[in-house]
Design an enzyme around this catalytic site. Structure first.
Site, PDB file in Angstrom:
ATOM      1  CG  HIS A 120       5.586  -1.613  -6.237  1.00  0.00           C
ATOM      2  ND1 HIS A 120       6.651  -1.959  -5.487  1.00  0.00           N
ATOM      3  CD2 HIS A 120       5.747  -1.996  -7.439  1.00  0.00           C
ATOM      4  CE1 HIS A 120       7.447  -2.497  -6.400  1.00  0.00           C
ATOM      5  NE2 HIS A 120       6.908  -2.736  -7.613  1.00  0.00           N
ATOM      6  CG  ASP A 163       2.555  -2.326 -14.659  1.00  0.00           C
ATOM      7  OD1 ASP A 163       3.264  -2.300 -15.626  1.00  0.00           O
ATOM      8  OD2 ASP A 163       2.528  -2.899 -13.802  1.00  0.00           O
TER       9      ASP A 163
HETATM   10  N1  ACO Z   1      -6.620  -1.000  -5.143  1.00  0.00           N
HETATM   11  C1  ACO Z   1      -7.108  -0.878  -3.783  1.00  0.00           C
HETATM   12  N2  ACO Z   1      -6.702  -1.307  -2.788  1.00  0.00           N
HETATM   13  C2  ACO Z   1      -5.377  -1.808  -2.705  1.00  0.00           C
HETATM   14  C3  ACO Z   1      -4.665  -1.847  -3.883  1.00  0.00           C
HETATM   15  C4  ACO Z   1      -5.225  -1.405  -5.325  1.00  0.00           C
HETATM   16  N3  ACO Z   1      -4.559  -1.356  -6.472  1.00  0.00           N
HETATM   17  N4  ACO Z   1      -3.389  -2.348  -3.736  1.00  0.00           N
HETATM   18  C5  ACO Z   1      -3.330  -2.677  -2.452  1.00  0.00           C
HETATM   19  N5  ACO Z   1      -4.655  -2.352  -1.950  1.00  0.00           N
HETATM   20  C6  ACO Z   1      -4.959  -2.349  -0.582  1.00  0.00           C
HETATM   21  C7  ACO Z   1      -5.283  -3.776  -0.186  1.00  0.00           C
HETATM   22  O1  ACO Z   1      -6.719  -4.326  -0.140  1.00  0.00           O
HETATM   23  C8  ACO Z   1      -4.716  -3.829   1.454  1.00  0.00           C
HETATM   24  O2  ACO Z   1      -5.763  -3.336   2.241  1.00  0.00           O
HETATM   25  P1  ACO Z   1      -5.871  -3.944   3.730  1.00  0.00           P
HETATM   26  O3  ACO Z   1      -4.766  -3.512   4.195  1.00  0.00           O
HETATM   27  O4  ACO Z   1      -7.048  -2.994   4.285  1.00  0.00           O
HETATM   28  O5  ACO Z   1      -6.056  -5.293   3.549  1.00  0.00           O
HETATM   29  C9  ACO Z   1      -3.551  -2.827   1.356  1.00  0.00           C
HETATM   30  O6  ACO Z   1      -3.890  -1.906   0.376  1.00  0.00           O
HETATM   31  C10 ACO Z   1      -2.259  -3.674   1.201  1.00  0.00           C
HETATM   32  O7  ACO Z   1      -2.267  -4.586   0.047  1.00  0.00           O
HETATM   33  P2  ACO Z   1      -1.323  -5.706  -0.071  1.00  0.00           P
HETATM   34  O8  ACO Z   1      -2.157  -6.530  -1.290  1.00  0.00           O
HETATM   35  O9  ACO Z   1      -1.302  -6.370   1.346  1.00  0.00           O
HETATM   36  O10 ACO Z   1      -0.265  -5.222  -0.666  1.00  0.00           O
HETATM   37  P3  ACO Z   1       0.897  -6.098  -1.492  1.00  0.00           P
HETATM   38  O11 ACO Z   1       2.232  -5.460  -1.167  1.00  0.00           O
HETATM   39  O12 ACO Z   1       0.828  -7.285  -1.118  1.00  0.00           O
HETATM   40  O13 ACO Z   1       0.541  -6.021  -2.913  1.00  0.00           O
HETATM   41  C11 ACO Z   1       0.345  -5.170  -5.056  1.00  0.00           C
HETATM   42  C12 ACO Z   1       1.115  -5.042  -3.809  1.00  0.00           C
HETATM   43  C13 ACO Z   1       0.210  -6.847  -5.619  1.00  0.00           C
HETATM   44  C14 ACO Z   1       1.139  -4.399  -6.227  1.00  0.00           C
HETATM   45  C15 ACO Z   1      -1.101  -4.621  -4.843  1.00  0.00           C
HETATM   46  O14 ACO Z   1      -0.977  -3.237  -4.659  1.00  0.00           O
HETATM   47  C16 ACO Z   1      -1.898  -4.812  -6.006  1.00  0.00           C
HETATM   48  O15 ACO Z   1      -2.799  -5.680  -6.439  1.00  0.00           O
HETATM   49  N6  ACO Z   1      -2.058  -3.700  -7.218  1.00  0.00           N
HETATM   50  C17 ACO Z   1      -2.660  -3.849  -8.248  1.00  0.00           C
HETATM   51  C18 ACO Z   1      -2.014  -4.584  -9.392  1.00  0.00           C
HETATM   52  C19 ACO Z   1      -0.955  -3.780 -10.054  1.00  0.00           C
HETATM   53  O16 ACO Z   1      -0.863  -2.728 -10.314  1.00  0.00           O
HETATM   54  N7  ACO Z   1       0.570  -4.576 -10.113  1.00  0.00           N
HETATM   55  C20 ACO Z   1       1.630  -3.884 -10.665  1.00  0.00           C
HETATM   56  C21 ACO Z   1       2.617  -3.920  -9.696  1.00  0.00           C
HETATM   57  S1  ACO Z   1       4.240  -3.260 -10.212  1.00  0.00           S
HETATM   58  C22 ACO Z   1       4.754  -4.356 -11.148  1.00  0.00           C
HETATM   59  O17 ACO Z   1       4.515  -5.550 -11.262  1.00  0.00           O
HETATM   60  C23 ACO Z   1       5.467  -3.781 -12.532  1.00  0.00           C
END
Ligand code: ACO
Length: 433
Positions: free
Chosen positions: A309, A367
């Site tokens: 998140h 979720d």
């Molecule tokens: N699985 C694996 N790796 C992940 C995940 C994941 N679910 N989420 C983040 N990471 C990793 C990224 O690859 C990144 O790695 P790096 O630093 O080596 O490049 C690091 O963690 C940071 O990730 P970002 O994408 O920069 O974090 P951001 O804050 O932009 O993204 C998000 C948050 C979009 C929710 C992300 O965690 C994600 O895509 N999760 C899966 C989708 C999801 O569950 N979304 C629901 C969010 S809650 C809602 O809307 C109600």
């Protein structure tokens, strides 16, 4: 929010040094007020994704991502999920305080009296293909509300804003339930005002004219909790979209339609559908390591849906309540050995011990368990995000109203770091190389 006269931030670049005022919120980090930065320094700030930028002042919802805390108007989400109910939560989000009995009764009665849709909206549904995603339908129907309810689109009139607010909270369950009924080819079921908000939604989704439908109170309570847990979440992507749309003076129905469109994406509200689909694809506990390895592989775009998140760097407090609800609902239905729930629990256990997820502070989000509950209730995955939209409507409206009532509100208009060509002359087609 008063500027803290004792706090300023010094910004030096080139031959300039600027003293920028700072503001202190009631909770959370101080903010540097850069509104005069361009005028004084001839520079912009650059923050794609708004990771460090507060785009507005708000008194509605507060998240402490490190502590895993979520407050609606100061009230912790777990207390609201346990002791309150969705329509009271709507009242709290909209008006800021806990209602007394008379105020709550009045609010509930106003919402209940607006649950029906204009009868001509039936025909509007028929314009959609049978296999349309319900998010496409509710986005279209919500936008079309402005053409059915002309008497509540004057945004400068507080009474019309209030009427639009009540209408949207009251009608969203009907809009969403009808999108579902349309997709399965069953007749639309009208709202029943003798039922509470969640029970009415369930009956509009699952009742059929051919037989009686009795709402199970445990399922209704779980539905109400899902609504409460999704009601607001401060300046997330869809809420910011609603605010941006509203900042131009667009009517409230159009603004909420914009929020629905934004929520649809898999990185936001679409994650609940994506998460259940992922859990089903994994299928059995022995396949979890393969998916964990894929999530960690930089060359693989796969992410563990329902994990991570932008703000929470600790357990999402909503996920904890959702997990309890999942156990309760599946227990009631006698399917506690449901393979999807087993995969989810084992995946959560493994991920929480894996250094990749630990170091990146990737915890289950709301979720992760919501889809399991909705699936057990009988909803297809395509309905998960519409149900999220139904619940979030109150948050979007509360934030939109707050913005409308803010005398300092301006049209939202971000700047850019331009990396394109500088000015060049047009070349006639016959002279191009
Ligand atoms: N699985 C694996 N790796 C992940 C995940 C994941 N679910 N989420 C983040 N990471 C990793 C990224 O690859 C990144 O790695 P790096 O630093 O080596 O490049 C690091 O963690 C940071 O990730 P970002 O994408 O920069 O974090 P951001 O804050 O932009 O993204 C998000 C948050 C979009 C929710 C992300 O965690 C994600 O895509 N999760 C899966 C989708 C999801 O569950 N979304 C629901 C969010 S809650 C809602 O809307 C109600």
């Amino acid at each position: 929010m008063p500027t803290d006269a004792f706090k300023t931030a010094k910004l030096s670049f080139g031959d300039k040094t600027l003293d920028l005022p700072m503001q202190s919120p009631t909770a959370g980090p101080d903010v540097i007020d850069i509104r005069k930065l361009y005028a004084l320094g001839d520079v912009f700030t650059y923050d794609p994704g708004f990771t460090s930028t507060a785009a507005c002042e708000s008194a509605i919802t507060y998240i402490d991502g490190d502590k895993g805390e979520l407050l609606y108007r100061g009230y912790p989400i777990d207390q609201l999920a346990e002791k309150s109910h969705f329509l009271e939560v709507c009242y709290i989000l909209l008006y800021g305080e806990l209602p007394d009995t008379a105020k709550l009764d009045d609010f509930v009665s106003r919402v209940t009296n607006h649950t029906m849709l204009h009868e001509q909206m039936h025909f509007f549904y028929r314009g959609f293909r049978r296999d349309a995603h319900p998010m496409a339908i509710i986005c279209g129907v919500q936008g079309a509300m402005s053409s059915f309810y002309h008497d509540s689109i004057d945004i400068s009139d507080p009474w019309q804003r209030e009427v639009a607010t009540i209408r949207m909270i009251a009608k969203m369950p009907t809009i969403v339930a009808w999108a579902y009924k349309y997709s399965v080819g069953q007749p639309f079921i009208y709202p029943r005002n003798d039922l509470d908000y969640a029970s009415n939604f369930l009956q509009m989704c699952f009742a059929v004219p051919a037989e009686d439908y009795v709402v199970n109170p445990i399922l209704s309570r779980a539905m109400d909790r899902i609504f409460t847990l999704h009601a607001d979440h401060e300046q997330n992507a869809s809420t910011s979209t609603v605010r941006l749309a509203g900042s131009s003076g667009a009517n409230p129905f159009a603004c909420i339609a914009a929020g629905i469109a934004c929520l649809w994406g898999p990185a936001h509200g679409g994650a609940n559908q994506a998460c259940l689909e992922m859990l089903r694809e994994i299928g059995t506990v022995d396949r979890i390591p393969e998916y964990i390895a894929r999530a960690k592989d930089k060359d693989d775009p796969f992410r563990l849906m329902g994990f991570g998140h932008r703000v929470y760097k600790n357990f999402d407090p909503r996920a904890k309540v959702m997990k309890e609800s999942a156990d309760e609902v599946l227990g009631l239905l006698g399917i506690e050995n449901n393979p999807t729930l087993q995969v989810a629990k084992e995946l959560e256990r493994i991920a929480l011990e894996d250094p990749y997820f630990v170091e990146k502070k990737l915890y289950p989000n709301v979720d992760f368990y919501s889809g399991i509950i909705l699936d057990a209730m009988g909803f297809p995955t395509s309905m998960f995000t519409p149900i999220f939209a139904l619940a979030r409507t109150v948050g979007w409206i509360a934030q939109w109203k707050e913005m409308m009532e803010d005398p300092t509100q301006k049209i939202g208009r971000p700047r850019q770091l331009y990396t394109g060509e500088t000015s060049r002359d047009y070349v006639d087609i016959e002279n191009r190389a």
